[in-house]
Design an enzyme around this catalytic site. Structure first.
Site, short mmCIF file in Angstrom:
data_model
loop_
_atom_site.label_atom_id
_atom_site.label_comp_id
_atom_site.label_asym_id
_atom_site.label_seq_id
_atom_site.Cartn_x
_atom_site.Cartn_y
_atom_site.Cartn_z
N VAL A 1 30.31 40.44 32.85
CA VAL A 1 30.25 41.90 32.96
C VAL A 1 30.98 42.35 34.21
O VAL A 1 31.74 43.33 34.18
CB VAL A 1 28.78 42.39 32.95
N THR B 1 34.72 42.15 33.63
CA THR B 1 35.17 43.15 32.68
C THR B 1 35.08 44.56 33.26
O THR B 1 35.97 45.39 33.04
CB THR B 1 34.34 43.06 31.38
N GLU B 2 34.02 44.82 34.00
CA GLU B 2 33.80 46.18 34.52
C GLU B 2 34.69 46.51 35.73
O GLU B 2 35.26 47.59 35.79
CB GLU B 2 32.33 46.36 34.92
N SER B 3 34.77 45.60 36.71
CA SER B 3 35.44 45.95 37.97
C SER B 3 36.46 44.93 38.46
O SER B 3 37.08 45.16 39.50
CB SER B 3 34.39 46.13 39.06
N TYR C 1 35.38 45.99 24.46
CA TYR C 1 34.50 45.61 25.57
C TYR C 1 33.60 44.44 25.18
O TYR C 1 33.48 43.47 25.92
CB TYR C 1 33.65 46.82 25.98
#
Length: 198
Positions: A70, A73-75, A178
């Protein structure tokens, strides 16, 4: 008959070699991507904050490899990242979500400040709490929790009301992408860092 005028096709002419070279290159890339040693992919799948991830993931009963996926993928491991919608930090949490985790008793608000989401340890704590909350809400269905992390619980509930198979139900291309990216990253982290959380 003049033999010099008979031309036979050559096996390695330019218009035959180029497609063969392209196929060979793509095959090598696919082979390396699937079977290359971890060192080759460590630059694509960086890894930091092991202690913070282990502590929070253990406290909230979340797979630490999922947390790493996560974050990537997020940051892309940028602790100071802030989205255009106001999501902050490594796990791109909204301040309202962090406050909600304190209100629901998932995070100790005295130990972790919901307004300090650019602090890696704080962000990981709230992110793990939120993942745990989503996984519990969706009765252990991790894919549903991942989709809800991106699109919200209400959207996932609506999609599941219309179709029983999540992948077929998702109507947001961003969420479909995502979900695939997080699951792929999770497997990559397991392969590249098999002993990271032992």
């Amino acid at each position: 008959m003049d033999r010099t005028k008979i031309r036979r096709p050559r096996l390695f002419t330019w218009y035959r070699v180029l497609p063969l070279a392209a196929v060979l290159i793509m095959g090598l890339v696919a082979f390396c991507y699937s079977f290359a040693p971890g060192l080759l992919f460590k630059s694509l799948y960086p890894f930091s904050y092991e202690e913070e991830i282990v502590a929070s993931a253990t406290r909230h009963g979340v797979d630490p490899y999922l947390v790493a996926a996560v974050i990537r993928t997020e940051s892309s491991w940028d602790a100071s990242a802030v989205s255009s919608k106001g999501a902050c930090g490594l796990m791109q949490l909204m301040p309202e979500t962090a406050s909600d985790m304190v209100a629901k008793g998932f995070v100790d608000g005295e130990a972790y400040d919901a307004s300090n989401l650019t602090d890696p340890a704080t962000n990981i704590e709230f992110g793990c709490a939120y993942l745990s909350y989503l996984i519990t809400y969706f009765k252990g269905e991790t894919d549903r929790a991942i989709a809800a992390y991106n699109a919200g619980m209400g959207n996932v509930d609506q999609w599941l009301g219309e179709h029983t198979v999540l992948h077929n139900a998702i109507t947001f291309p961003e969420t479909q992408t995502y979900l695939a990216r997080v699951n792929n990253a999770r497997e990559r982290y397991r392969q590249i860092y098999p002993n990271a959380f032992v």
